[in-house]
Design a protein around this motif. Sequence first.
Motif, PDB file in Angstrom:
ATOM      1  N   LEU A  53     -79.616 -40.035  59.349  1.00 57.54           N
ATOM      2  CA  LEU A  53     -78.551 -40.667  58.566  1.00 57.54           C
ATOM      3  C   LEU A  53     -77.743 -39.618  57.813  1.00 57.54           C
ATOM      4  N   ILE A  54     -78.437 -38.692  57.174  1.00 56.84           N
ATOM      5  CA  ILE A  54     -77.757 -37.653  56.398  1.00 56.84           C
ATOM      6  C   ILE A  54     -76.934 -36.741  57.304  1.00 56.84           C
ATOM      7  N   SER A  55     -77.506 -36.347  58.434  1.00 57.38           N
ATOM      8  CA  SER A  55     -76.806 -35.442  59.349  1.00 57.38           C
ATOM      9  C   SER A  55     -75.559 -36.092  59.937  1.00 57.38           C
ATOM     10  N   ILE A  56     -75.672 -37.354  60.331  1.00 61.24           N
ATOM     11  CA  ILE A  56     -74.504 -38.063  60.866  1.00 61.24           C
ATOM     12  C   ILE A  56     -73.468 -38.255  59.774  1.00 61.24           C
ATOM     13  N   GLY A  57     -73.926 -38.547  58.558  1.00 57.64           N
ATOM     14  CA  GLY A  57     -73.003 -38.722  57.437  1.00 57.64           C
ATOM     15  C   GLY A  57     -72.208 -37.459  57.153  1.00 57.64           C
ATOM     16  N   ARG A  58     -72.863 -36.304  57.267  1.00 60.05           N
ATOM     17  CA  ARG A  58     -72.162 -35.042  57.050  1.00 60.05           C
ATOM     18  C   ARG A  58     -71.088 -34.820  58.097  1.00 60.05           C
ATOM     19  N   LEU A  59     -71.405 -35.177  59.337  1.00 57.79           N
ATOM     20  CA  LEU A  59     -70.398 -35.046  60.385  1.00 57.79           C
ATOM     21  C   LEU A  59     -69.236 -35.997  60.129  1.00 57.79           C
ATOM     22  N   TRP A  60     -69.545 -37.230  59.800  1.00 54.30           N
ATOM     23  CA  TRP A  60     -68.498 -38.210  59.529  1.00 54.30           C
ATOM     24  C   TRP A  60     -67.569 -37.747  58.416  1.00 54.30           C
ATOM     25  N   VAL A  63     -64.998 -35.394  60.048  1.00 57.96           N
ATOM     26  CA  VAL A  63     -64.052 -35.868  61.066  1.00 57.96           C
ATOM     27  C   VAL A  63     -63.445 -37.226  60.740  1.00 57.96           C
ATOM     28  N   GLY A  64     -64.030 -37.935  59.774  1.00 60.98           N
ATOM     29  CA  GLY A  64     -63.594 -39.306  59.524  1.00 60.98           C
ATOM     30  C   GLY A  64     -62.273 -39.433  58.813  1.00 60.98           C
ATOM     31  N   PHE A  65     -61.811 -38.371  58.179  1.00 64.84           N
ATOM     32  CA  PHE A  65     -60.573 -38.454  57.406  1.00 64.84           C
ATOM     33  C   PHE A  65     -59.434 -37.681  58.064  1.00 64.84           C
ATOM     34  N   GLU A  66     -59.652 -37.278  59.314  1.00 70.77           N
ATOM     35  CA  GLU A  66     -58.622 -36.573  60.058  1.00 70.77           C
ATOM     36  C   GLU A  66     -58.033 -37.507  61.116  1.00 70.77           C
ATOM     37  N   SER A  67     -56.827 -37.190  61.535  1.00 67.30           N
ATOM     38  CA  SER A  67     -56.171 -37.939  62.613  1.00 67.30           C
ATOM     39  C   SER A  67     -56.017 -37.023  63.827  1.00 67.30           C
ATOM     40  N   TYR A  68     -56.400 -37.531  64.981  1.00 65.91           N
ATOM     41  CA  TYR A  68     -56.361 -36.738  66.204  1.00 65.91           C
ATOM     42  C   TYR A  68     -55.537 -37.459  67.271  1.00 65.91           C
ATOM     43  N   ASP A  69     -55.000 -36.695  68.193  1.00 66.33           N
ATOM     44  CA  ASP A  69     -54.323 -37.281  69.348  1.00 66.33           C
ATOM     45  C   ASP A  69     -55.342 -37.743  70.395  1.00 66.33           C
ATOM     46  N   PRO A  86     -66.114 -43.026  63.236  1.00 69.59           N
ATOM     47  CA  PRO A  86     -65.028 -43.173  62.263  1.00 69.59           C
ATOM     48  C   PRO A  86     -63.787 -42.343  62.586  1.00 69.59           C
ATOM     49  N   VAL A  87     -63.783 -41.640  63.721  1.00 66.06           N
ATOM     50  CA  VAL A  87     -62.643 -40.783  64.050  1.00 66.06           C
ATOM     51  C   VAL A  87     -61.413 -41.631  64.355  1.00 66.06           C
ATOM     52  N   ARG A  88     -60.308 -41.274  63.731  1.00 67.22           N
ATOM     53  CA  ARG A  88     -59.036 -41.939  64.009  1.00 67.22           C
ATOM     54  C   ARG A  88     -58.282 -41.118  65.044  1.00 67.22           C
ATOM     55  N   ALA A  89     -58.103 -41.695  66.226  1.00 72.22           N
ATOM     56  CA  ALA A  89     -57.440 -40.985  67.312  1.00 72.22           C
ATOM     57  C   ALA A  89     -56.549 -41.932  68.096  1.00 72.22           C
ATOM     58  N   ARG A  90     -55.426 -41.417  68.594  1.00 76.04           N
ATOM     59  CA  ARG A  90     -54.541 -42.225  69.428  1.00 76.04           C
ATOM     60  C   ARG A  90     -55.240 -42.675  70.702  1.00 76.04           C
TER      61      ARG A  90
END
Length: 354
Positions: A53-60, A63-69, A86-90
């Motif tokens: 849980l902690i390791s995945i949370g650190r990754l999130w 990457v979770g607050f960035e926007s990707y194509d 949680p990745v926001r991507a087109r």
Amino acid sequence: MAIPAAYGLHKRGFHISWVCGGAVRPLLECYSWIVVIPVEDKKILFGGFFERLISIGRLWSRVGFESYDLCATLYYDRRYRLLTLPVRARKKLMLSLDSRKTALVAGRHHTDEYHRILLQITDDCRDQSTSPIRPDRLPPFLLPIRSSPRRIAIVPGGVNHLIREQVLDNLPEQVLRRWPVESYVALAQQLVGRGWEVVLLGAAEDAWVRPYFQRLTVTDCLGTLSLPQVISACDACDAVISHDTGPLHVAGLSTACLIGIFGPTDPATRVPRRPYAVGIWGGQGFACRPCYDGRNFAPCQFNGCMHQVTPELVLRELDRLLSERSQGISSPWRIVFPDPSPSLPGDSALIALT
């Protein structure tokens, strides 16, 4: 094998962020155009509930607050989707057998398939294969100045797989891709007999091979080099000889001649597509070759396909590569097959797929 595809995106103007575990992080950091996002992969795969849980949370949080194509997850296992949830991507892309567009076509080199999938190429007809992309900032090589005419690196261990090594408790299938260590010893004896230097490459887990070479004078680099240093060490060698394992692909990024020994897996899908690279595919005439279906190996107690490759055949291909390079003769990658005919020497070969 996925780096050339990412480089293709980079050349199109994309900024590349790469989520990776600790094992490949040092290698990816040698590419100035890759932003590395490290993840604690061992904790995520094998840790307790809270560790995961902690390791995945650190990754999130990275990457979770960035926007990707594009967000590409190059796995078939759908559990990996959790990492980029949680990745926001087109566009989000993942390997899948449901569509040809997202499936690795059997028999094709994985480098070309990653390139096709990531760059979303719709026209499959290409007359040139994708070549490895060499890092642009490697550390200096660590091997001493050689005093012998030739320096040859061999990789007698290897073929560990992070998930299978833990989940399957190192079942026999972990060694099916390995050329017998006795064959490596026989080859090393002939090389040393010529007055050539032999370098042992591999991870710390490959220390079990040391006793096999104790009667030979070799340069032991087992467990002492990072992945970037392995490339630099290979650059300092005339050639590298390995079976289908990680160092084979790392050596493909070097300038050394390269010989890969295959059996259960098809070298056409794995041998680096670059000059002065040869794949030797043992098991010629075997009805069971290849036995790897992309996920599992067939049950096998004796990998006869690997035993069919003799040290004499490897030595002959090595001499041919070194001769071609020293004479400046063009040598595109090729696949060599042992001749299974009992009326001919076991090291006879046919050349194909040039």
